[in-house]
Design an enzyme around this catalytic site. Structure first.
Site, PDB file in Angstrom:
ATOM      1  N   SER A  40      -6.840 -19.671  -3.344  1.00 32.99           N
ATOM      2  CA  SER A  40      -6.197 -20.192  -4.545  1.00 32.99           C
ATOM      3  C   SER A  40      -7.193 -20.260  -5.709  1.00 32.99           C
ATOM      4  CB  SER A  40      -5.569 -21.551  -4.242  1.00 32.99           C
ATOM      5  OG  SER A  40      -4.648 -21.931  -5.228  1.00 32.99           O
TER       6      SER A  40
ATOM      7  N   ASP B 258       4.747 -17.281  -1.006  1.00 33.61           N
ATOM      8  CA  ASP B 258       3.851 -18.214  -1.687  1.00 33.61           C
ATOM      9  C   ASP B 258       4.568 -18.739  -2.925  1.00 33.61           C
ATOM     10  OD1 ASP B 258       1.800 -19.414  -3.256  1.00 33.61           O
ATOM     11  OD2 ASP B 258       0.287 -18.174  -2.271  1.00 33.61           O
TER      12      ASP B 258
ATOM     13  N   HIS C  20       1.689 -20.604   0.682  1.00 31.80           N
ATOM     14  CA  HIS C  20       0.382 -20.756   0.044  1.00 31.80           C
ATOM     15  C   HIS C  20      -0.622 -21.402   0.993  1.00 31.80           C
ATOM     16  CE1 HIS C  20      -2.209 -20.738  -3.429  1.00 31.80           C
ATOM     17  NE2 HIS C  20      -2.427 -22.040  -3.355  1.00 31.80           N
TER      18      HIS C  20
END
Length: 274
Positions: A95, A225, A254
């Site tokens: 991320s 995601d 995610h």
């Protein structure tokens, strides 16, 4: 507790376990190095040296009131690498940490980086702009900022119990332990760092960083995601990195490093050893 002092005096906490070839992990917003536990234990048990640090203002690192931007994040990572004398490193970022890896490799990694892995990563650019029409509207991130400023605790519970791990999907195998651990990590950090970090992960353009990466790169992304949609991130990033491969995970969220750790770990190990 091990700390390194960054160039501006900020104390950065890090973990350094095991011996052998080094693999360094860069966590997502608003978490800490604890988010990598499944990967750290997996690799250290297979003979690797694993390093993971808490980003400034996150986890156990100093809650300073400045430097919550991608240039400082990358420089802090470089300080950890230099302090430990690391070379031939595989850098893994999730991320926001994927953006940190891209900037670190591009600006600080010469002669030290062997490979890079970007997992559910934010590059090249999350926010919608005139040149990035597929990005998320700034109002999405304004909502994040308002939630952090007004009821951060509830916001973090809602993220972890909903879209982050796909626990809002029908039939999801919901883990209260995972939710509570996400909340714990988030609430350990500084509200100011988290508030200002939203701009860092959403508005930083990593296009030039991706183009500068010259090491083998694996991009891993779940196609469900809900935090960093794949179409405007991984599917573009793979076209910008010279030696990159994209692996798409059908139906994964995610938070796949935690809730699908067996799958992620196996592919990560294969790439490291390839």
């Amino acid at each position: 507790m091990p700390f390194v002092t960054a160039s501006d005096g900020t104390e950065i906490f890090y973990k350094d376990w095991g011996s052998g070839r080094p693999v360094m992990f860069h966590h997502g917003w608003p978490l800490s190095s604890d988010d990598w536990e499944a990967q750290l234990l997996f690799l250290v048990q297979r003979g690797y040296r694993v390093i993971a640090h808490d980003r400034r203002g996150h986890g156990r690192s100093a809650q300073v009131g400045h430097g919550h931007d991608m240039d400082h994040y990358a420089a802090d990572a470089a300080a950890v690498v230099a302090h430990l004398g690391l070379r031939d490193v595989v850098h893994v970022g999730h991320s926001t940490g994927g953006g940190e890896v891209a900037r670190y490799v591009a600006r600080h990694g010469a002669g030290r980086v062997a490979k890079a892995v970007l997992i559910g990563a934010v590059p090249p650019l999350m926010a919608q702009t005139e040149s990035n029409p597929g990005g998320l509207p700034v109002e999405v991130f304004d909502g994040f900022r308002e939630a952090v400023a007004t009821n951060r605790s509830q916001f973090y519970l809602d993220l972890a119990s909903g879209p982050f791990y796909g626990f809002n999907r029908p039939g999801a195998d919901i883990s209260q332990g995972v939710i509570q651990n996400w909340w714990r990590q988030g609430m350990t950090g500084s509200a100011q760092a988290h508030y200002e970090g939203i701009k860092a992960f959403s508005e930083t353009d990593f296009t030039d960083d991706l183009r500068a990466i010259d090491v083998p790169t694996l991009i891993m992304h779940g196609d469900d995601d809900q935090i960093v949609p794949i179409a405007n991130s991984a599917e573009i990033a793979v076209t910008l990195v010279k030696n990159a491969r994209l692996k798409v995970y059908p139906g994964l969220s995610h938070g796949m490093c935690t809730v699908n750790a067996d799958t992620v770990n196996a592919d990560l190990l294969d790439f490291i050893e390839s």
